[in-house]
Design an enzyme around this catalytic site. Sequence first.
Site, PDB file in Angstrom:
ATOM      1  N   LYS A  82       0.754  -1.139  -0.015  1.00 53.50           N
ATOM      2  CA  LYS A  82      -0.042   0.111   0.140  1.00 53.50           C
ATOM      3  C   LYS A  82       0.884   1.141  -0.068  1.00 53.50           C
ATOM      4  CE  LYS A  82      -3.787   1.875   2.852  1.00 53.50           C
ATOM      5  NZ  LYS A  82      -4.641   1.754   3.900  1.00 53.50           N
ATOM      6  N   SER A 157      -9.670   1.477   3.113  1.00 50.84           N
ATOM      7  CA  SER A 157      -8.960   2.223   2.486  1.00 50.84           C
ATOM      8  C   SER A 157      -7.990   1.525   1.389  1.00 50.84           C
ATOM      9  CB  SER A 157      -8.344   3.370   3.021  1.00 50.84           C
ATOM     10  OG  SER A 157      -7.287   2.875   3.976  1.00 50.84           O
ATOM     11  N   SER A 181      -9.768  -1.056   7.481  1.00 51.12           N
ATOM     12  CA  SER A 181      -9.276  -0.845   5.955  1.00 51.12           C
ATOM     13  C   SER A 181      -8.451  -1.949   5.172  1.00 51.12           C
ATOM     14  CB  SER A 181      -8.340   0.516   5.948  1.00 51.12           C
ATOM     15  OG  SER A 181      -9.027   1.609   6.097  1.00 51.12           O
TER      16      SER A 181
END
Length: 489
Positions: A82, A157, A181
């Site tokens: 990420k 997210s 997330s």
Amino acid sequence: MKTLNIYDLSLAQVSSMLKNGEISAYELTKASIERTKDIEPKLDSFLSITDELALAQAKAVDEKRASGEALSDIAGIPMAIKDNICTKGIKTTCASKMLENFVPPYNATVVDKLFEKGAVLVGKTNLDEFAMGGSTENSAFKPTRNPWDTSRVPGGSSGGSAASVAGRQVFYALGSDTGGSVREPASFTGIVGLKPTYGRISRYGLVAFGSSLDQIGIFSRDVEDCAMVLSHMAGKDRMDGTSVDVPVPDYAGELSGNVKGMKVGVPKELLGEGVNQDVKNAIVAALEKLKEQGVEWEEISMPNLKYSIETYYIIAPCEASSNLARYDGIRYGFRTGDFETLEELYKRTRSEGFGEEVKRRIMIGTYALSAGYYDAYYKKALKVRTLIKNDFMNAYEKYDAIITPTAPNTAYKLGEKIGDPLSMYMEDLCTIPVNMAGLPGLSIPCGLDSNGMPIGMQIIGKHFDEAGILRLAKAYENVSGFKNLKADI
């Protein structure tokens, strides 16, 4: 009959092939990069693809293997990270205009750990800006799409990481989880997602959002893969004062343990109003599958969980408003070109550099921390957080684990909730309490809804009992019929 491609296999399977010399790390990485570039226009999982680095890392692994050096079980296997986890010499943007050109001078601890074990980095994945959002539509650069239906969101997210694993671009990926997330996008895309106990994995190098809630987590195709990766990431780090020095078990080695006699509590507050009927049915069916394995379950009440959303959206924005104060156009990151005074520099840099959701949370947090409101909002929220944690501690006096839906609904259409933040916040109903209590939580696929979209079941364990929830998840996975769900993309 469909042809089975190398990228359809699990991490454990390709690890065995590499060890037996059936494929080289270079060949595997090349296949992963080709797959990534082939379907990337459909998914937009990545913000940057590091193909030259990946091939160089793979070649180095092959050379070590050829020399007879002992290698880890993840050596030479392609993965993604990420884009809010720092990577030395590689842009780390947090999907924000504010950090669009930021290149960290150091690696996060988890990155160093995985690189030392021979991990191969294919690229950095998309996210909601600064990890604030539940759909990956809040990225400053582009939305990511769900591999199961590209008209739908992948969750957030960490939606880019989830899509990259579900889309079989890479074999595992790292995300971050402040309120769900990792688990929510894992649920939306039909894969396994783990948020470890707060303190189990170092947060050093993770760009801060909510420091008392943030945790780096793992996306994988199945439970065994998740256990393998966790073993290489867990442990005390002297660079992170919140990491905890507790023994790290052999997670993969403990997967086969007996679950007969385990007791599971199912809080009625997270399986009632607001939860989609398809989701309820899938959870009840999964519980019955576990019952066939000798697991005892019963409905329980955890009365303070209903305050989790409100409490989280005080605490997390307060911490965000403090953490993001550093982005002022002075030290690093975006700086407006249109200013005459220092005050104008601050205002215009932050107004132009941050997106709408980030600005909304900074304003909420700043308000709640301001003089006269601190006690009324922030201090009270901290007290309620303790009540939520106590609900879990009381439950664990009788039960070994808690099971809930991961999300009350399945993946929704792009644009469906982006204009209604409260509706999007409610998708965190089941995941936020776990962050509030600092517990480990894992999402595992447990069915498909009437639209053919994946449903996730969340297994919540006691502090530092990742081995216990992985074992329970593995027992369910073995009989679920939903192992290695594959999106048709």
